[in-house]
Write a protein that holds these residues in place. Sequence first.
Motif, PDB file in Angstrom:
ATOM      1  N   GLN A   1       2.211  -5.005  -5.192  1.00  0.00           N
ATOM      2  CA  GLN A   1       2.735  -6.181  -4.517  1.00  0.00           C
ATOM      3  C   GLN A   1       2.265  -7.436  -5.237  1.00  0.00           C
ATOM      4  OE1 GLN A   1       1.963  -6.351  -0.286  1.00  0.00           O
ATOM      5  NE2 GLN A   1       3.717  -7.714   0.027  1.00  0.00           N
ATOM      6  N   ALA A   2       3.235  -8.185  -5.722  1.00  0.00           N
ATOM      7  CA  ALA A   2       2.952  -9.457  -6.371  1.00  0.00           C
ATOM      8  C   ALA A   2       3.029 -10.570  -5.327  1.00  0.00           C
ATOM      9  CB  ALA A   2       3.954  -9.699  -7.491  1.00  0.00           C
ATOM     10  N   PRO A   3       2.371 -11.696  -5.580  1.00  0.00           N
ATOM     11  CA  PRO A   3       2.400 -12.806  -4.620  1.00  0.00           C
ATOM     12  C   PRO A   3       3.827 -13.230  -4.302  1.00  0.00           C
ATOM     13  CG  PRO A   3       0.739 -13.199  -6.290  1.00  0.00           C
ATOM     14  CD  PRO A   3       1.498 -11.990  -6.733  1.00  0.00           C
ATOM     15  N   GLY A   4       4.132 -13.323  -3.026  1.00  0.00           N
ATOM     16  CA  GLY A   4       5.447 -13.779  -2.611  1.00  0.00           C
ATOM     17  C   GLY A   4       6.547 -12.743  -2.719  1.00  0.00           C
ATOM     18  N   LYS A   5       6.190 -11.531  -3.106  1.00  0.00           N
ATOM     19  CA  LYS A   5       7.197 -10.476  -3.263  1.00  0.00           C
ATOM     20  C   LYS A   5       6.919  -9.314  -2.326  1.00  0.00           C
ATOM     21  CE  LYS A   5       8.479 -11.467  -8.044  1.00  0.00           C
ATOM     22  NZ  LYS A   5       8.726 -10.869  -9.388  1.00  0.00           N
ATOM     23  N   GLU A   6       7.950  -8.518  -2.109  1.00  0.00           N
ATOM     24  CA  GLU A   6       7.781  -7.339  -1.272  1.00  0.00           C
ATOM     25  C   GLU A   6       7.016  -6.249  -2.011  1.00  0.00           C
ATOM     26  OE1 GLU A   6      11.853  -7.681   1.439  1.00  0.00           O
ATOM     27  OE2 GLU A   6      11.431  -5.886   0.261  1.00  0.00           O
ATOM     28  N   ARG A   7       6.382  -5.391  -1.219  1.00  0.00           N
ATOM     29  CA  ARG A   7       5.698  -4.248  -1.820  1.00  0.00           C
ATOM     30  C   ARG A   7       6.737  -3.308  -2.416  1.00  0.00           C
ATOM     31  NH1 ARG A   7       0.582  -1.927   1.284  1.00  0.00           N
ATOM     32  NH2 ARG A   7       0.252  -4.170   1.112  1.00  0.00           N
ATOM     33  N   GLU A   8       6.476  -2.823  -3.624  1.00  0.00           N
ATOM     34  CA  GLU A   8       7.415  -1.906  -4.261  1.00  0.00           C
ATOM     35  C   GLU A   8       6.709  -0.655  -4.740  1.00  0.00           C
ATOM     36  OE1 GLU A   8       9.293  -3.159  -7.907  1.00  0.00           O
ATOM     37  OE2 GLU A   8       7.521  -4.262  -8.579  1.00  0.00           O
ATOM     38  N   GLY A   9       7.441   0.433  -4.675  1.00  0.00           N
ATOM     39  CA  GLY A   9       6.892   1.703  -5.098  1.00  0.00           C
ATOM     40  C   GLY A   9       6.892   1.853  -6.599  1.00  0.00           C
ATOM     41  N   VAL A  10       5.875   2.501  -7.109  1.00  0.00           N
ATOM     42  CA  VAL A  10       5.743   2.753  -8.544  1.00  0.00           C
ATOM     43  C   VAL A  10       5.956   4.243  -8.828  1.00  0.00           C
ATOM     44  CG1 VAL A  10       4.225   2.626 -10.536  1.00  0.00           C
ATOM     45  CG2 VAL A  10       4.160   0.814  -8.793  1.00  0.00           C
ATOM     46  N   SER A  11       5.175   5.089  -8.177  1.00  0.00           N
ATOM     47  CA  SER A  11       5.258   6.521  -8.440  1.00  0.00           C
ATOM     48  C   SER A  11       4.528   7.276  -7.340  1.00  0.00           C
ATOM     49  CB  SER A  11       4.626   6.835  -9.800  1.00  0.00           C
ATOM     50  OG  SER A  11       4.760   8.208 -10.106  1.00  0.00           O
TER      51      SER A  11
ATOM     52  N   ASP B   1       1.017   6.786   5.529  1.00  0.00           N
ATOM     53  CA  ASP B   1       0.143   6.666   6.688  1.00  0.00           C
ATOM     54  C   ASP B   1      -1.181   5.970   6.395  1.00  0.00           C
ATOM     55  OD1 ASP B   1       1.439   9.792   6.839  1.00  0.00           O
ATOM     56  OD2 ASP B   1       1.773   8.448   8.541  1.00  0.00           O
ATOM     57  N   TYR B   2      -1.699   6.162   5.213  1.00  0.00           N
ATOM     58  CA  TYR B   2      -3.029   5.638   4.878  1.00  0.00           C
ATOM     59  C   TYR B   2      -2.962   4.866   3.576  1.00  0.00           C
ATOM     60  CZ  TYR B   2      -4.234   9.224   8.272  1.00  0.00           C
ATOM     61  OH  TYR B   2      -4.295  10.000   9.401  1.00  0.00           O
ATOM     62  N   TRP B   3      -3.732   3.768   3.526  1.00  0.00           N
ATOM     63  CA  TRP B   3      -3.699   2.868   2.382  1.00  0.00           C
ATOM     64  C   TRP B   3      -5.103   2.522   1.927  1.00  0.00           C
ATOM     65  CZ3 TRP B   3       0.759   0.998   0.041  1.00  0.00           C
ATOM     66  CH2 TRP B   3       1.957   1.350   0.673  1.00  0.00           C
ATOM     67  N   GLY B   4      -5.235   2.342   0.620  1.00  0.00           N
ATOM     68  CA  GLY B   4      -6.461   1.800   0.079  1.00  0.00           C
ATOM     69  C   GLY B   4      -6.453   0.283   0.159  1.00  0.00           C
ATOM     70  N   GLN B   5      -7.526  -0.315  -0.345  1.00  0.00           N
ATOM     71  CA  GLN B   5      -7.676  -1.768  -0.243  1.00  0.00           C
ATOM     72  C   GLN B   5      -6.979  -2.502  -1.395  1.00  0.00           C
ATOM     73  OE1 GLN B   5      -9.895   0.202  -1.586  1.00  0.00           O
ATOM     74  NE2 GLN B   5     -10.447  -0.849  -3.485  1.00  0.00           N
ATOM     75  N   GLY B   6      -6.612  -1.761  -2.418  1.00  0.00           N
ATOM     76  CA  GLY B   6      -5.904  -2.351  -3.546  1.00  0.00           C
ATOM     77  C   GLY B   6      -6.824  -2.759  -4.681  1.00  0.00           C
ATOM     78  N   THR B   7      -6.254  -2.821  -5.865  1.00  0.00           N
ATOM     79  CA  THR B   7      -6.970  -3.290  -7.038  1.00  0.00           C
ATOM     80  C   THR B   7      -6.059  -4.236  -7.812  1.00  0.00           C
ATOM     81  OG1 THR B   7      -8.261  -2.588  -8.991  1.00  0.00           O
ATOM     82  CG2 THR B   7      -6.285  -1.308  -8.491  1.00  0.00           C
TER      83      THR B   7
ATOM     84  N   ASN C   1       1.869  -0.654 -22.354  1.00  0.00           N
ATOM     85  CA  ASN C   1       2.774  -1.742 -22.700  1.00  0.00           C
ATOM     86  C   ASN C   1       2.957  -2.694 -21.514  1.00  0.00           C
ATOM     87  OD1 ASN C   1       4.513  -3.286 -24.229  1.00  0.00           O
ATOM     88  ND2 ASN C   1       6.310  -2.011 -23.778  1.00  0.00           N
ATOM     89  N   LEU C   2       1.847  -3.112 -20.967  1.00  0.00           N
ATOM     90  CA  LEU C   2       1.895  -3.948 -19.767  1.00  0.00           C
ATOM     91  C   LEU C   2       2.514  -5.311 -20.062  1.00  0.00           C
ATOM     92  CD1 LEU C   2      -1.520  -2.907 -18.269  1.00  0.00           C
ATOM     93  CD2 LEU C   2       0.677  -2.746 -17.093  1.00  0.00           C
ATOM     94  N   LYS C   3       3.205  -5.831 -19.042  1.00  0.00           N
ATOM     95  CA  LYS C   3       3.900  -7.098 -19.160  1.00  0.00           C
ATOM     96  C   LYS C   3       3.420  -8.042 -18.065  1.00  0.00           C
ATOM     97  CE  LYS C   3       7.948  -4.502 -20.672  1.00  0.00           C
ATOM     98  NZ  LYS C   3       9.384  -4.214 -20.450  1.00  0.00           N
ATOM     99  N   PRO C   4       3.570  -9.351 -18.262  1.00  0.00           N
ATOM    100  CA  PRO C   4       3.143 -10.286 -17.202  1.00  0.00           C
ATOM    101  C   PRO C   4       3.787  -9.972 -15.858  1.00  0.00           C
ATOM    102  CG  PRO C   4       3.490 -11.475 -19.251  1.00  0.00           C
ATOM    103  CD  PRO C   4       3.935 -10.053 -19.510  1.00  0.00           C
ATOM    104  N   GLY C   5       4.981  -9.433 -15.861  1.00  0.00           N
ATOM    105  CA  GLY C   5       5.658  -9.070 -14.620  1.00  0.00           C
ATOM    106  C   GLY C   5       5.003  -7.921 -13.887  1.00  0.00           C
ATOM    107  N   ASP C   6       4.064  -7.244 -14.530  1.00  0.00           N
ATOM    108  CA  ASP C   6       3.333  -6.156 -13.862  1.00  0.00           C
ATOM    109  C   ASP C   6       2.149  -6.679 -13.053  1.00  0.00           C
ATOM    110  OD1 ASP C   6       3.841  -4.275 -16.857  1.00  0.00           O
ATOM    111  OD2 ASP C   6       4.925  -4.049 -14.950  1.00  0.00           O
ATOM    112  N   THR C   7       1.881  -7.968 -13.157  1.00  0.00           N
ATOM    113  CA  THR C   7       0.782  -8.557 -12.409  1.00  0.00           C
ATOM    114  C   THR C   7       1.013  -8.396 -10.912  1.00  0.00           C
ATOM    115  OG1 THR C   7       0.270 -10.161 -14.139  1.00  0.00           O
ATOM    116  CG2 THR C   7      -0.416 -10.714 -11.900  1.00  0.00           C
ATOM    117  N   ALA C   8       0.050  -7.782 -10.252  1.00  0.00           N
ATOM    118  CA  ALA C   8       0.173  -7.482  -8.825  1.00  0.00           C
ATOM    119  C   ALA C   8      -1.112  -6.830  -8.343  1.00  0.00           C
ATOM    120  CB  ALA C   8       1.344  -6.533  -8.573  1.00  0.00           C
ATOM    121  N   VAL C   9      -1.213  -6.698  -7.028  1.00  0.00           N
ATOM    122  CA  VAL C   9      -2.228  -5.826  -6.447  1.00  0.00           C
ATOM    123  C   VAL C   9      -1.616  -4.442  -6.351  1.00  0.00           C
ATOM    124  CG1 VAL C   9      -3.699  -5.327  -4.461  1.00  0.00           C
ATOM    125  CG2 VAL C   9      -3.278  -7.705  -5.145  1.00  0.00           C
ATOM    126  N   TYR C  10      -2.322  -3.463  -6.889  1.00  0.00           N
ATOM    127  CA  TYR C  10      -1.847  -2.083  -6.881  1.00  0.00           C
ATOM    128  C   TYR C  10      -2.587  -1.295  -5.807  1.00  0.00           C
ATOM    129  CZ  TYR C  10       0.856  -2.816 -11.109  1.00  0.00           C
ATOM    130  OH  TYR C  10       1.792  -3.266 -12.011  1.00  0.00           O
TER     131      TYR C  10
END
Length: 126
Positions: free
Chosen positions: A39-49, A114-120, A87-96
């Motif tokens: 989840q990036a600032p101001g954006k919705e949470r999106e799934g990665v994998s 059901d369960y979530w970590g605190q994020g990194t 090959n990380l890009k600035p657009g990958d900036t987010a809390v994971y």
Amino acid sequence: EVQLVESGGGLVQAGGSLTLSCVASGFTFDDYVIGWFRQAPGKEREGVSSISPSDGSTYYSESESMKGRFTISSDNAKNTVYLQMKNLKPGDTAVYYCAAETTGWLHLMHWRYDYWGQGTQVTVSS
């Protein structure tokens, strides 16, 4: 108590790589599906994998912005799921975040986890 603890985030230059870790405890690792979201600032949470540790099957977002750059894996002996990012890009900036869900279905519908970590935090500089 179910716990998910992420680590491995940080500041990296564009084009670099990072590997995130998610250590799970408090439940039978093989019984759950583990997913990575961001989840990036101001954006919705999106799934990665997501991954099913019981058989190693995986599912990836079809987003063109992520295709081919992220790899999910698990080490069942360590109750740990990894997300390798290259090959990380600035657009990958987010809390994971990593999350766990009990249906056993591989998907990236965050509202069904059901369960979530605190994020990194991952920050990619240009």
